[in-house]
Write a protein that holds these residues in place. Structure first.
Motif, PDB file in Angstrom:
ATOM      1  N   HIS A  39     -18.261  31.264  47.994  1.00  0.00           N
ATOM      2  CA  HIS A  39     -16.842  31.458  48.326  1.00  0.00           C
ATOM      3  C   HIS A  39     -16.010  31.505  47.051  1.00  0.00           C
ATOM      4  O   HIS A  39     -16.487  31.165  45.969  1.00  0.00           O
ATOM      5  CB  HIS A  39     -16.333  30.326  49.232  1.00  0.00           C
ATOM      6  CG  HIS A  39     -16.253  28.990  48.548  1.00  0.00           C
ATOM      7  ND1 HIS A  39     -17.352  28.181  48.330  1.00  0.00           N
ATOM      8  CD2 HIS A  39     -15.202  28.325  47.991  1.00  0.00           C
ATOM      9  CE1 HIS A  39     -16.987  27.083  47.703  1.00  0.00           C
ATOM     10  NE2 HIS A  39     -15.689  27.148  47.463  1.00  0.00           N
TER      11      HIS A  39
ATOM     12  N   ARG B 207     -25.505  13.432  46.830  1.00  0.00           N
ATOM     13  CA  ARG B 207     -24.988  14.202  45.694  1.00  0.00           C
ATOM     14  C   ARG B 207     -23.473  14.108  45.734  1.00  0.00           C
ATOM     15  O   ARG B 207     -22.819  14.579  46.664  1.00  0.00           O
ATOM     16  CB  ARG B 207     -25.412  15.672  45.788  1.00  0.00           C
ATOM     17  CG  ARG B 207     -25.245  16.426  44.472  1.00  0.00           C
ATOM     18  CD  ARG B 207     -24.360  17.667  44.548  1.00  0.00           C
ATOM     19  NE  ARG B 207     -23.052  17.451  45.134  1.00  0.00           N
ATOM     20  CZ  ARG B 207     -22.212  18.435  45.432  1.00  0.00           C
ATOM     21  NH1 ARG B 207     -22.546  19.677  45.226  1.00  0.00           N
ATOM     22  NH2 ARG B 207     -21.026  18.170  45.959  1.00  0.00           N
TER      23      ARG B 207
ATOM     24  N   ILE C 119     -13.702  16.511  42.063  1.00  0.00           N
ATOM     25  CA  ILE C 119     -13.211  17.836  41.637  1.00  0.00           C
ATOM     26  C   ILE C 119     -11.695  17.795  41.417  1.00  0.00           C
ATOM     27  O   ILE C 119     -10.946  17.328  42.286  1.00  0.00           O
ATOM     28  CB  ILE C 119     -13.545  18.896  42.715  1.00  0.00           C
ATOM     29  CG1 ILE C 119     -15.067  18.921  42.958  1.00  0.00           C
ATOM     30  CG2 ILE C 119     -13.060  20.283  42.302  1.00  0.00           C
ATOM     31  CD1 ILE C 119     -15.485  18.941  44.388  1.00  0.00           C
TER      32      ILE C 119
ATOM     33  N   ILE D 189     -16.544  16.140  47.166  1.00  0.00           N
ATOM     34  CA  ILE D 189     -17.514  16.680  48.130  1.00  0.00           C
ATOM     35  C   ILE D 189     -18.824  15.921  47.971  1.00  0.00           C
ATOM     36  O   ILE D 189     -19.356  15.801  46.861  1.00  0.00           O
ATOM     37  CB  ILE D 189     -17.726  18.194  47.935  1.00  0.00           C
ATOM     38  CG1 ILE D 189     -16.405  18.945  48.164  1.00  0.00           C
ATOM     39  CG2 ILE D 189     -18.799  18.716  48.896  1.00  0.00           C
ATOM     40  CD1 ILE D 189     -16.507  20.464  48.110  1.00  0.00           C
TER      41      ILE D 189
ATOM     42  N   PRO E 146      -9.356  23.218  48.397  1.00  0.00           N
ATOM     43  CA  PRO E 146     -10.464  24.096  48.030  1.00  0.00           C
ATOM     44  C   PRO E 146     -11.677  23.867  48.931  1.00  0.00           C
ATOM     45  O   PRO E 146     -11.872  22.788  49.425  1.00  0.00           O
ATOM     46  CB  PRO E 146     -10.787  23.708  46.604  1.00  0.00           C
ATOM     47  CG  PRO E 146      -9.665  22.851  46.131  1.00  0.00           C
ATOM     48  CD  PRO E 146      -9.041  22.268  47.338  1.00  0.00           C
TER      49      PRO E 146
ATOM     50  N   THR F  52     -23.142  24.445  50.190  1.00  0.00           N
ATOM     51  CA  THR F  52     -21.746  24.911  50.177  1.00  0.00           C
ATOM     52  C   THR F  52     -21.838  26.426  49.998  1.00  0.00           C
ATOM     53  O   THR F  52     -22.330  26.884  48.967  1.00  0.00           O
ATOM     54  CB  THR F  52     -20.989  24.300  48.977  1.00  0.00           C
ATOM     55  OG1 THR F  52     -21.295  22.913  48.896  1.00  0.00           O
ATOM     56  CG2 THR F  52     -19.493  24.522  49.099  1.00  0.00           C
TER      57      THR F  52
ATOM     58  N   ASP G  17     -12.332  29.874  45.808  1.00  0.00           N
ATOM     59  CA  ASP G  17     -11.402  28.828  46.255  1.00  0.00           C
ATOM     60  C   ASP G  17     -10.082  29.403  46.776  1.00  0.00           C
ATOM     61  O   ASP G  17      -9.492  28.878  47.725  1.00  0.00           O
ATOM     62  CB  ASP G  17     -11.108  27.856  45.111  1.00  0.00           C
ATOM     63  CG  ASP G  17     -12.327  27.001  44.774  1.00  0.00           C
ATOM     64  OD1 ASP G  17     -13.230  26.877  45.625  1.00  0.00           O
ATOM     65  OD2 ASP G  17     -12.365  26.454  43.651  1.00  0.00           O
TER      66      ASP G  17
ATOM     67  N   HIS H  57     -10.134  16.473  44.910  1.00  0.00           N
ATOM     68  CA  HIS H  57     -10.887  16.217  46.135  1.00  0.00           C
ATOM     69  C   HIS H  57     -12.319  15.845  45.769  1.00  0.00           C
ATOM     70  O   HIS H  57     -12.671  15.800  44.581  1.00  0.00           O
ATOM     71  CB  HIS H  57     -10.833  17.429  47.085  1.00  0.00           C
ATOM     72  CG  HIS H  57     -11.448  18.676  46.575  1.00  0.00           C
ATOM     73  ND1 HIS H  57     -12.595  19.217  47.087  1.00  0.00           N
ATOM     74  CD2 HIS H  57     -11.077  19.512  45.574  1.00  0.00           C
ATOM     75  CE1 HIS H  57     -12.900  20.328  46.454  1.00  0.00           C
ATOM     76  NE2 HIS H  57     -11.997  20.537  45.526  1.00  0.00           N
TER      77      HIS H  57
ATOM     78  N   LYS I 189     -22.733  15.457  49.412  1.00  0.00           N
ATOM     79  CA  LYS I 189     -23.844  15.968  50.222  1.00  0.00           C
ATOM     80  C   LYS I 189     -24.749  14.785  50.524  1.00  0.00           C
ATOM     81  O   LYS I 189     -25.381  14.243  49.603  1.00  0.00           O
ATOM     82  CB  LYS I 189     -24.623  17.040  49.446  1.00  0.00           C
ATOM     83  CG  LYS I 189     -23.860  18.332  49.171  1.00  0.00           C
ATOM     84  CD  LYS I 189     -24.768  19.347  48.480  1.00  0.00           C
ATOM     85  CE  LYS I 189     -23.998  20.535  47.930  1.00  0.00           C
ATOM     86  NZ  LYS I 189     -23.690  21.562  48.920  1.00  0.00           N
TER      87      LYS I 189
ATOM     88  N   MET J 211     -23.872  23.225  40.884  1.00  0.00           N
ATOM     89  CA  MET J 211     -23.027  24.413  41.065  1.00  0.00           C
ATOM     90  C   MET J 211     -23.740  25.671  40.560  1.00  0.00           C
ATOM     91  O   MET J 211     -24.487  25.624  39.582  1.00  0.00           O
ATOM     92  CB  MET J 211     -21.713  24.235  40.319  1.00  0.00           C
ATOM     93  CG  MET J 211     -20.812  23.196  40.947  1.00  0.00           C
ATOM     94  SD  MET J 211     -20.064  23.795  42.471  1.00  0.00           S
ATOM     95  CE  MET J 211     -18.554  24.468  41.810  1.00  0.00           C
TER      96      MET J 211
ATOM     97  N   ALA K 223     -19.700  14.656  44.001  1.00  0.00           N
ATOM     98  CA  ALA K 223     -18.925  15.405  43.007  1.00  0.00           C
ATOM     99  C   ALA K 223     -17.442  15.100  43.198  1.00  0.00           C
ATOM    100  O   ALA K 223     -16.957  15.024  44.343  1.00  0.00           O
ATOM    101  CB  ALA K 223     -19.167  16.901  43.144  1.00  0.00           C
TER     102      ALA K 223
ATOM    103  N   HIS L  91     -14.478  26.378  36.883  1.00  0.00           N
ATOM    104  CA  HIS L  91     -14.448  27.732  37.443  1.00  0.00           C
ATOM    105  C   HIS L  91     -13.027  28.104  37.820  1.00  0.00           C
ATOM    106  O   HIS L  91     -12.226  27.248  38.193  1.00  0.00           O
ATOM    107  CB  HIS L  91     -15.399  27.873  38.640  1.00  0.00           C
ATOM    108  CG  HIS L  91     -15.071  27.013  39.829  1.00  0.00           C
ATOM    109  ND1 HIS L  91     -15.550  25.733  40.005  1.00  0.00           N
ATOM    110  CD2 HIS L  91     -14.308  27.258  40.931  1.00  0.00           C
ATOM    111  CE1 HIS L  91     -15.114  25.229  41.145  1.00  0.00           C
ATOM    112  NE2 HIS L  91     -14.349  26.132  41.726  1.00  0.00           N
TER     113      HIS L  91
ATOM    114  N   ALA M  73     -23.203  25.908  46.070  1.00  0.00           N
ATOM    115  CA  ALA M  73     -24.033  24.748  45.694  1.00  0.00           C
ATOM    116  C   ALA M  73     -25.055  24.561  46.816  1.00  0.00           C
ATOM    117  O   ALA M  73     -24.677  24.551  48.000  1.00  0.00           O
ATOM    118  CB  ALA M  73     -23.178  23.498  45.513  1.00  0.00           C
TER     119      ALA M  73
ATOM    120  N   TRP N 208     -15.299  20.344  37.990  1.00  0.00           N
ATOM    121  CA  TRP N 208     -16.221  19.719  38.961  1.00  0.00           C
ATOM    122  C   TRP N 208     -17.090  18.724  38.208  1.00  0.00           C
ATOM    123  O   TRP N 208     -17.809  19.097  37.274  1.00  0.00           O
ATOM    124  CB  TRP N 208     -17.051  20.840  39.566  1.00  0.00           C
ATOM    125  CG  TRP N 208     -18.023  20.502  40.652  1.00  0.00           C
ATOM    126  CD1 TRP N 208     -17.796  20.539  41.988  1.00  0.00           C
ATOM    127  CD2 TRP N 208     -19.412  20.141  40.486  1.00  0.00           C
ATOM    128  NE1 TRP N 208     -18.950  20.214  42.668  1.00  0.00           N
ATOM    129  CE2 TRP N 208     -19.953  19.963  41.779  1.00  0.00           C
ATOM    130  CE3 TRP N 208     -20.240  19.943  39.381  1.00  0.00           C
ATOM    131  CZ2 TRP N 208     -21.285  19.602  41.986  1.00  0.00           C
ATOM    132  CZ3 TRP N 208     -21.563  19.571  39.589  1.00  0.00           C
ATOM    133  CH2 TRP N 208     -22.063  19.407  40.891  1.00  0.00           C
TER     134      TRP N 208
ATOM    135  N   HIS O 117     -18.713  31.001  43.852  1.00  0.00           N
ATOM    136  CA  HIS O 117     -19.595  29.871  43.548  1.00  0.00           C
ATOM    137  C   HIS O 117     -20.220  29.318  44.818  1.00  0.00           C
ATOM    138  O   HIS O 117     -19.764  29.567  45.935  1.00  0.00           O
ATOM    139  CB  HIS O 117     -18.865  28.791  42.750  1.00  0.00           C
ATOM    140  CG  HIS O 117     -17.651  28.241  43.428  1.00  0.00           C
ATOM    141  ND1 HIS O 117     -16.459  28.918  43.494  1.00  0.00           N
ATOM    142  CD2 HIS O 117     -17.433  27.062  44.062  1.00  0.00           C
ATOM    143  CE1 HIS O 117     -15.566  28.202  44.138  1.00  0.00           C
ATOM    144  NE2 HIS O 117     -16.137  27.064  44.510  1.00  0.00           N
TER     145      HIS O 117
END
Ligand SMILES: O=C(O)CCC(=O)C(=O)O
Length: 271
Positions: free
Chosen positions: A125, A223, A227, A112, A271, A122, A127, A110, A114, A156, A225, A206, A214, A143, A212
């Motif tokens: 949490h 930003r 993953i 993510i 996640p 983020t 996953d 996936h 920003k 992260m 990422a 991780h 962010a 990641w 974790h």
């Protein structure tokens, strides 16, 4: 990194198993990062997969007329097949097999993003809190930022050793059942957090129970990422467990996915 087939050395593997996170400076070449970024921006610019629930706002109510604060895309390779041929996927799988064993397999990917200037944090949490509680997981995420990841744009951060905890109680962000993203309910010892700024094409690893986070993106550039999730084949969880926070959700994403019968949703790994 020692070789493509054994990307991690013994000290890195031992540190990861002990701390529950690891940061490395390179998993993808600059040329590959550029090609990944082109594909990535194309997907996010067009909000590909939105009607199937595969593109959504992780941190907001995900309405069509509000700018998404934390954009997530499930299964980017379904929409941009070039992701399947990026070498870092093989390298990340090889690293996952060094850690988890030879039967580790890809279990999802996936992205993510920003947005520049207003990308939301983020929240803390684990996953596994997102996943089907009826299954047992031996999984980790790799990641990969597609630009430098810094404290200012939301690199992260991890709580060392937290992968040894069970799955802690979570709730939807702001306790709002319309929001997809989860946050851990218990107090996090943020003074122990380790931030991991890394270059473009580096990676953090991780475990599925590592706490974790962010931060916000306060810079004038997105930003990005990408993953990848790897794990041993899942088995039924021994004993009873249920995640109350996954019940009675009312996210716009789930509604779109249900009406479009999303393939990714069925994998149960979001996640
Ligand atoms: O990219 C982010 O902001 C968070 C990533 C994350 O939570 C994850 O990879 O599990």
């Amino acid at each position: 990194m020692s070789s493509d087939l054994s990307p991690l050395d013994a000290a890195q593997i031992a540190a990861f198993k002990e701390q529950g996170y690891l940061a490395i400076d390179s998993i993808a070449t600059p040329d590959e990062v550029e090609r990944m970024r082109d594909a990535y921006d194309r997907l996010f610019d067009a909000q590909i997969g939105r009607e199937k629930g595969d593109h959504f706002d992780l941190a907001g109510v995900d309405e069509e007329d509000r700018p998404a604060k934390l954009q997530q895309m499930l299964g980017p390779s379904l929409y941009a097949p070039e992701f399947n041929s990026f070498e870092c996927r093989e390298t990340a799988l090889a690293a996952a097999r060094q850690i988890l064993g030879k039967s580790a397999e890809p279990q999802g990917e996936h992205a993510i993003m920003k947005p520049a200037g207003f990308g939301a944090a983020t929240p803390w949490h684990q996953d596994e809190s997102y996943w089907d509680p009826k299954l047992e997981y031996h999984s980790l995420s790799v990641w990969v930022p597609l630009q430098e990841a810094t404290l200012e744009n939301g690199c992260m951060q991890f709580i060392p050793g937290s992968h040894q905890l069970g799955v802690l109680p979570h709730r939807p962000i702001n306790n709002d059942r319309r929001i997809h993203g989860l946050e851990v309910e218990t107090q996090v010892e943020t003074a122990r957090a380790v931030a991991c700024p890394i270059p473009a094409g580096g990676a953090t690893f991780h475990f599925s129970r590592t706490l974790h986070y962010a931060g916000e993106n306060l810079t004038d550039k997105p930003r990005r990422a990408y993953i990848m999730v790897f794990g041993l084949p899942r088995k039924p969880f021994p004993g009873e467990r249920s995640f109350s926070w996954l019940k009675d959700r009312e996210t716009a994403r789930e509604k779109r996915a249900a009406s479009a019968k999303s393939v990714v949703l069925k994998t149960g790994l979001i996640p």
